[in-house]
Design an enzyme around this catalytic site. Sequence first.
Site, PDB file in Angstrom:
ATOM      1  N   PHE A 130       0.842  -1.270   0.105  1.00 26.08           N
ATOM      2  CA  PHE A 130       0.032   0.143   0.100  1.00 26.08           C
ATOM      3  C   PHE A 130       0.840   1.233  -0.025  1.00 26.08           C
ATOM      4  O   PHE A 130       2.104   1.106   0.586  1.00 26.08           O
ATOM      5  CB  PHE A 130      -0.809  -0.046   1.258  1.00 26.08           C
ATOM      6  N   ASP A 205       2.143  -6.244   7.160  1.00 26.67           N
ATOM      7  CA  ASP A 205       1.046  -5.597   7.095  1.00 26.67           C
ATOM      8  C   ASP A 205      -0.328  -6.518   7.289  1.00 26.67           C
ATOM      9  O   ASP A 205      -0.271  -7.166   5.964  1.00 26.67           O
ATOM     10  CB  ASP A 205       1.037  -4.694   5.893  1.00 26.67           C
ATOM     11  N   TYR A 230     -10.578  -0.756  10.820  1.00 23.81           N
ATOM     12  CA  TYR A 230     -11.661  -0.191  10.234  1.00 23.81           C
ATOM     13  C   TYR A 230     -12.190  -0.909   8.963  1.00 23.81           C
ATOM     14  O   TYR A 230     -13.342  -0.545   8.348  1.00 23.81           O
ATOM     15  CB  TYR A 230     -11.582   1.237   9.935  1.00 23.81           C
ATOM     16  N   LYS A 231     -11.500  -2.039   8.496  1.00 22.04           N
ATOM     17  CA  LYS A 231     -11.838  -2.761   7.251  1.00 22.04           C
ATOM     18  C   LYS A 231     -12.892  -4.078   7.727  1.00 22.04           C
ATOM     19  O   LYS A 231     -13.841  -3.980   8.214  1.00 22.04           O
ATOM     20  CB  LYS A 231     -10.623  -3.315   6.594  1.00 22.04           C
ATOM     21  N   ARG A 379     -12.529  -2.970  -7.593  1.00 19.71           N
ATOM     22  CA  ARG A 379     -12.320  -3.640  -6.571  1.00 19.71           C
ATOM     23  C   ARG A 379     -13.482  -3.994  -5.923  1.00 19.71           C
ATOM     24  O   ARG A 379     -14.311  -3.093  -5.172  1.00 19.71           O
ATOM     25  CB  ARG A 379     -11.158  -3.141  -5.830  1.00 19.71           C
TER      26      ARG A 379
END
Length: 404
Positions: A130, A205, A230-231, A379
């Site tokens: 990322f 990660d 938060y995902k 996505r």
Amino acid sequence: MDLNRRGAELDAADPLASYRSLFAGSESELVYLDGNSLGRPLRAASQQLADFVSQAWGSRLIRAWDEEWMELPFTVGDRLGEVALGAAAGQTVVADSTSVMLYKLLRAAVDHQQRLDPARTEIVADHANFPTDRYLVEGIAAERGLSIRWLTPDPELTVEELAEALGPQTAAVLLSHITYQSGQIADVAAITAATHDAGALVLWDLCHSAGAVPIALDTWQVDLAVGCTYKYLNAGPGAPAFGYVAKRHQDALTQPLQGWMGHAEPFVMGPGYRPAAGMRRFLTGTPPILAMQPLISFVELLGEVGIDAVRAKGIALTEFAIEVHDAVLAPLGVELGSSRDSAVRGNHVLLRHSRMREVTAALWERDVIPDFREPDGLRIGLSPLSTSFAEVARGLGVVAELVG
């Protein structure tokens, strides 16, 4: 292919279907296919936050620090480690943002390695990380006078490719467990072992894997890990990150952001910094107690359902998305940008087409919410407890209309 009928059949057979009603907004017609960016909130979160304001905060006030809050980053971290990370107690802390935690642990790792051997002057990372991960690597390398060895997975980073890049110059490796674009799952155990064989430390990660797929940090002998909440952990926008430091490393690592909450005696407030023992040394300032509340609820739900059941549903959802791609989207020129092998595919699927940027904008106008990733990727993020098969069917049906 009758998409709606197929979606309804799969929902009827889904053992986790009833959990969808626990999420706010799930009753609406909006199709939400971006749970890998921001998960839906639990309905219970609003009452939980209200109770926190009126009770723990409103009535206990500063007394709550002594009663619970000082230890909350560690008690919540331990429960998260147990339910989602395969981490024994005393190795996980909830604090800060993902970027801050990544900075702390990567800096701590390279500084430690250089103290042991000044010749270890290189960080290994890959272009599939990322952007924040890549930018942090660049910044830390500049701060410490280090070099970076960049790898370019095609489509995945193999152990052999990594091993060729490692050597006596390697201080630390930063990689993602699940690639944020394609959803490719890395072989954490093998890559970690290869890194250790070279005498380096590895930082993983976990942002796109925590709460979505089984993780076994202790078993895999991982050194360090960071992830967001938060995902797939549904803790809300800006919810705190977590950091994992294997117990064998904790007292040897010194994190760079020395703040009062990580001091061995934070309330003495005397001169000089002396790091606390264990995971407390990885705190800096006041922990985000309020922002942890939704995470607490979701972690308990995840513990009830079990990560293996969540993974099974995630596989079924992504298999269905690929089924729809093959039957409806591929004839329109849409390419699959994710692996067909569920063993190395996370809970999102990348669909590629030259018009996907404009298609994504049009989807949002029609209350179908995926996201776009450069240069041509749509996505589809499928959060197992809150996403239905019917939702996937409706959303991809609209994609077909717009691409066609």
